[in-house]
Design an enzyme around this catalytic site. Structure first.
Site, PDB file in Angstrom:
ATOM      1  N   ARG A 265       1.330 -14.521  17.053  1.00  0.00           N
ATOM      2  CA  ARG A 265       1.861 -15.971  17.040  1.00  0.00           C
ATOM      3  C   ARG A 265       2.924 -15.616  17.784  1.00  0.00           C
ATOM      4  NH1 ARG A 265       2.390 -20.276  12.266  1.00  0.00           N
ATOM      5  NH2 ARG A 265       2.428 -21.808  13.177  1.00  0.00           N
TER       6      ARG A 265
ATOM      7  N   LYS B  66      -2.588  -0.530   3.046  1.00  0.00           N
ATOM      8  CA  LYS B  66      -2.356  -0.894   2.013  1.00  0.00           C
ATOM      9  C   LYS B  66      -1.709  -1.722   1.928  1.00  0.00           C
ATOM     10  CE  LYS B  66       1.036   2.422   1.003  1.00  0.00           C
ATOM     11  NZ  LYS B  66       2.111   1.446   0.046  1.00  0.00           N
TER      12      LYS B  66
ATOM     13  N   LYS C 292      -2.763  13.065   7.014  1.00  0.00           N
ATOM     14  CA  LYS C 292      -1.661  14.339   6.870  1.00  0.00           C
ATOM     15  C   LYS C 292      -2.302  15.724   7.454  1.00  0.00           C
ATOM     16  CE  LYS C 292       2.085  11.821   5.513  1.00  0.00           C
ATOM     17  NZ  LYS C 292       3.331  12.019   6.950  1.00  0.00           N
TER      18      LYS C 292
ATOM     19  N   ASP D 106       3.343   0.909  -5.579  1.00  0.00           N
ATOM     20  CA  ASP D 106       3.289   1.007  -3.793  1.00  0.00           C
ATOM     21  C   ASP D 106       3.244   2.740  -3.465  1.00  0.00           C
ATOM     22  OD1 ASP D 106       4.333   0.595  -1.257  1.00  0.00           O
ATOM     23  OD2 ASP D 106       6.244   1.139  -1.199  1.00  0.00           O
TER      24      ASP D 106
ATOM     25  N   HIS E 226      -1.188   6.702  -2.481  1.00  0.00           N
ATOM     26  CA  HIS E 226      -0.872   7.807  -2.250  1.00  0.00           C
ATOM     27  C   HIS E 226      -1.230   9.065  -3.197  1.00  0.00           C
ATOM     28  CE1 HIS E 226       0.384   5.873   1.109  1.00  0.00           C
ATOM     29  NE2 HIS E 226       1.704   6.149   0.757  1.00  0.00           N
TER      30      HIS E 226
END
Length: 517
Positions: free
Chosen positions: A71, A178, A212, A265, A270
């Protein structure tokens, strides 16, 4: 030199080469990437620099194009300036003007909001023009670097504008970041929305930890070496600790973090992915379906302890010192809801009910404002059944351990007992260390380099499917619900320490203690 092997790359020095063809590097074919959310931190600090680094290493086609959507009332050259600043500040590889000029020729920008049908009509025209002008061949990846609330509107617009239509001989793919929902129900709803627009094989769920090098090396460590696999089971392993510690606070993410917390989180994605890779059986091949099948078996076999009060811990950092700097507590961070019971530290014990891991506890922990930044997997072995030494000779001897360091110092450490030099028999713990930086002359690519390239190549082994996402939520939801039903708030811990006292009590209850990384 052929078009497939540009001068900037040689197969011998390219860590991302095609595993099935040792002579040639893996180079993306004609394509573009449309990036939604180009004004965000992720795009600026990770995605745009990763695209430049791939181009700099010769892994993108000459006609590769990058389309920004946001935007903003920008022209193409305004967008190019933003990318240039991002690359200059955050790219891993050196800046080369000739690479930049070639890459920047393919930059386009489309202004609009995510619910603006006219903007998506313009985006569709821009994409078709790239096919003609840049030879992108109808191959386009749509990267949704946006909050999850916008996944559905963007997917609906992509479908309505025809951008998601799969054309014969070409591909359309979508990349989502995520979190994949905030619980099982929302994850299932999100998966239904995305899979209603794109086929499952065209959906790439990004968990950057899986890109990784050290995470991927875990599979090589286990399955390419005879010395590890025979002891990778309950006969020899006492327990496994998986840690992701951060020394930073929440930064400017108060609005997001208050709704999520440490467990949602980090642990749901992870750490449970690292658990699955650590505990999985050998796949029949390193293919997407084979690796996923073994990971899903592990996640489906995870069981929670009966006493969740004793087997879980949560905390919240208070004011303290990070290094030599004073830092505020969580409730003093700007924008935080002090009345919410948001945890910045979470730890838990899980069981993997398989023949290999019966009776072996897996301890997972993550937290903000801890003693240092480190992510590691520690496989701690049982003590030797008999020591033919006096007690005084081994009083400081601990347990053998194989520690896979994911970040920041990528490598593997082995801890074992060795005789101290001298005339007496005295055995102490020593470590043997393998570091990527010391063992290989070229630096490891950033996770997003590997993952973006895999998206463009259509190679999905490192991306979780919706089954893995939903299994992870089935593990975590009962713990979150248990905490929500409890009147006990997260326990305080000073910034710069290693978590709340209840986390240490969790381990003492089992006669163990957390590793000090």
């Amino acid at each position: 030199m052929s078009e497939r092997t540009p001068a900037a790359v040689t197969a011998e020095h390219n860590p991302l080469r095609d595993p099935d063809d040792k002579r040639l590097p893996r180079i993306a074919g004609p394509c573009s990437m449309v990036m939604f959310g180009v004004t965000g931190d992720l795009a600026r600090k990770k995605l745009m620099p990763a695209i430049y680094d791939l181009a700099n290493r010769g892994l993108l086609p000459t006609g590769f194009s990058l389309v920004g959507f946001a935007r903003r009332e920008w022209a193409d050259q305004d967008f190019a300036k933003v990318v240039h600043e991002s690359v200059r500040e955050h790219a891993r590889t050196p800046f080369r003007e000739e690479v930049w000029r070639t890459l920047a020729e393919g930059f386009r920008f489309v202004p609009g909001s995510f619910d603006d049908a006219d903007a998506f009509t313009l985006l569709a025209r821009t994409v078709r023009a790239l096919d003609e002008e840049r030879g992108t061949g109808g191959n386009h990846a749509f990267y949704l670097s946006v909050p999850p609330a916008w996944f559905a509107p963007v997917c609906d617009q992509l479908q309505a504008s025809g951008l998601a239509d799969q054309q014969p001989g070409s591909w359309r793919r979508v990349v989502i970041e995520k979190p994949f929902g905030h619980d099982l129900a929302s994850a299932q709803e999100l998966n239904a929305i995305v899979e209603g627009v794109f086929p499952p094989d065209s959906i790439f769920r990004i968990d950057h930890y899986l890109g990784k090098e050290t995470v991927q090396n875990l599979l090589a460590l286990r399955f390419a070496n005879q010395m590890f696999e025979p002891v990778w089971n309950s006969h020899y392993v006492d327990h496994v600790q998986i840690t992701m510690a951060e020394d930073i606070g929440i930064g400017g993410r108060a609005g997001y973090y208050d709704e999520v917390g440490a467990a949602r989180d980090v642990i749901q994605n992870h750490l449970l992915q690292l658990l699955a890779l650590t505990a999985m059986e050998p796949p029949i091949a390193f293919t997407a379906d084979a690796v996923r099948a073994e990971k899903e078996k592990v996640l489906a076999s995870v069981r929670l302890p009966e006493d969740l009060d004793a087997a879980t811990a949560r905390g919240r950092y208070t004011a303290g010192w990070q290094g030599s700097e004073p830092v505020p507590g969580y409730v003093e961070e700007e924008g935080v809801d002090a009345s919410a019971h948001t945890e910045t530290y979470a730890a838990m014990k899980l069981w993997v009910h398989t023949r290999r891991w019966a009776g072996v506890p897996f301890y997972l922990r993550t937290g903000k404002r801890l003693g240092k930044r480190v992510t590691e997997i520690a496989v701690v072995l049982k003590r030797a059944p008999h020591l033919p030494f006096t007690d005084t000779a081994t009083e400081e001897l601990g347990q053998n351990a194989v520690v896979i360091r994911v970040q920041p110092d990528e490598g593997v450490t082995m801890r074992f007992g060795s005789k101290v030099p001298g005339t007496q028999m005295e055995v102490r713990d020593v470590t043997m260390d393998f570091g990527y930086g010391a063992s290989f002359t070229e630096s490891s690519p950033e996770a997003y380099e590997r993952l973006i390239l895999d998206v463009l190549l259509g190679e999905p082994p490192l991306f979780p499917r919706h089954e893995e996402v939903e299994l992870s939520w089935r593990i975590l939801d009962p713990i979150i619900d248990h905490w929500a039903a409890s009147d006990t708030p997260p326990q305080d811990y000073p910034a710069g320490t290693w978590g709340p006292p209840c986390a240490d009590e969790l381990m003492r209850h089992d006669g163990r203690e957390w590793r000090l990384p």
